[in-house]
Design a protein around this motif. Structure first.
Motif, mmCIF file in Angstrom:
data_model
loop_
_atom_site.group_PDB
_atom_site.id
_atom_site.type_symbol
_atom_site.label_atom_id
_atom_site.label_comp_id
_atom_site.label_asym_id
_atom_site.label_seq_id
_atom_site.Cartn_x
_atom_site.Cartn_y
_atom_site.Cartn_z
ATOM 1 N N UNK A 230 0.835 -1.190 0.000
ATOM 2 C CA UNK A 230 0.000 0.000 0.000
ATOM 3 C C UNK A 230 0.871 1.242 0.000
ATOM 4 N N UNK A 231 2.101 1.077 0.411
ATOM 5 C CA UNK A 231 3.199 2.056 0.355
ATOM 6 C C UNK A 231 4.488 1.245 0.479
ATOM 7 N N UNK A 232 5.594 1.823 0.065
ATOM 8 C CA UNK A 232 6.868 1.137 0.197
ATOM 9 C C UNK A 232 7.323 1.149 1.649
ATOM 10 N N UNK A 233 7.809 0.012 2.112
ATOM 11 C CA UNK A 233 8.311 -0.090 3.472
ATOM 12 C C UNK A 233 9.543 -0.988 3.484
ATOM 13 N N UNK A 234 10.529 -0.627 4.316
ATOM 14 C CA UNK A 234 11.776 -1.393 4.382
ATOM 15 C C UNK A 234 11.647 -2.554 5.352
ATOM 16 N N UNK A 235 12.449 -3.585 5.129
ATOM 17 C CA UNK A 235 12.512 -4.720 6.049
ATOM 18 C C UNK A 235 13.865 -5.400 5.898
ATOM 19 N N UNK A 236 14.405 -5.837 7.021
ATOM 20 C CA UNK A 236 15.739 -6.428 7.036
ATOM 21 C C UNK A 236 15.652 -7.839 7.608
ATOM 22 N N UNK A 237 15.727 -8.831 6.735
ATOM 23 C CA UNK A 237 15.609 -10.223 7.171
ATOM 24 C C UNK A 237 16.863 -10.707 7.887
ATOM 25 N N UNK A 238 18.005 -10.056 7.679
ATOM 26 C CA UNK A 238 19.233 -10.448 8.367
ATOM 27 C C UNK A 238 19.170 -10.067 9.845
#
Length: 277
Positions: A230-238
């Motif tokens: 719905x909007x760009x969002x960051x995520x860090x799987x590390x």
């Protein structure tokens, strides 16, 4: 064997049994098959320079509690800033000063598989290294999500699964989502590749972000993901973050070929922390 994919070139020397004898990979690294004795023969004392330290970007003024940081203001120098894409949903460049704000999370009712149009085409499509159309990737994404059909909740589930199920260790090779699913191991590149593939398999637009992250008083090379919910969002799987903390500086985003962009920062980028909280 020479593989050239969207700017990433890897040269491999392979014998008649299929063993890789030598590889020239990203950032000028060379890997050579050796016995334990050969590999350690010339190592004495500390073993020479620390490659991670050599590639790190020193910074003026420390950031306390980086994993909890929600806002950072930096002064950057040493490079031509206009050569990099430093503006996005969480970053704003003004002159030589960069502000980064961790995104706020709010409940989103946007369902998955609702995105279309050419603006999202590249972020949904499979490619040579992000095999989001592979049956194994599709099935794993389906198993993780179950009956979840909201994009934001689905993205969080996929991010958490990759964080919890991949062993973390350095890998000097071209990241490959399908191979990573099979080995369940890798560094930030493998985590980002697999998460991007799982997101796209679920119908959620996703892209790899490459840049730097703050750790132990310096900035180090890092890769993570952006997903459109719905909007760009960051995520860090590390690091298991959703969204990523504000010490993540994105210099390029798109495909894994963007890794080469970060190589141009080594030994040149200068950073000063003006404010953090």
């Amino acid at each position: 064997v020479v593989m050239d994919f969207m700017g990433i070139k890897v040269k491999s020397w392979i014998d008649e049994t299929g063993r890789t004898l030598k590889e020239e990979v990203l950032l000028g690294f060379k890997l050579v098959l050796s016995t334990d004795t050969e590999a350690t023969a010339d190592i004495a004392g500390s073993g020479g320079p620390d490659l991670l330290a050599a590639a790190a970007v020193p910074v003026k003024n420390a950031i306390k509690n980086p994993r909890e940081t929600t806002y950072v203001k930096l002064k950057l120098g040493g490079i031509k800033l206009s050569d990099y894409n430093l503006n996005d949903q969480r970053q704003k460049l003004t002159g030589d000063e960069l502000e980064i704000r961790k995104e706020e999370i709010y409940w989103s009712k946007t369902p998955i598989r609702t995105y279309s149009g050419k603006d999202m085409e590249a972020d949904l499509a499979p490619n040579l290294l992000i095999q989001s159309d592979a049956p194994e990737i599709i099935e794993q994404s389906r198993q993780i999500l179950g009956d979840e059909h909201m994009a934001q909740a689905a993205a969080r589930k996929l991010n958490t699964w990759v964080f919890q199920n991949l062993k973390k260790h350095p890998t000097l090779s071209v990241p490959n989502a399908l191979e990573t699913l099979q080995t369940k191991a890798g560094d930030c590149n493998e985590h980002a590749a697999l998460l991007t593939a799982l997101l796209r398999a679920a119908g959620i637009p996703a892209r790899v972000a490459v840049g730097l992250v703050y750790f132990r008083d310096k900035f180090y090379y890092h890769a993570w993901c952006d997903a459109y919910v719905g909007r760009w969002i960051s995520m860090d799987a590390t690091l298991g973050q959703f969204p990523a903390d504000a010490t993540h500086i994105s210099f390029a985003r798109g495909g894994l070929e963007q890794q080469v962009v970060v190589g141009s920062l080594i030994g040149r980028l200068e950073a000063e922390v003006l404010e953090s909280k």
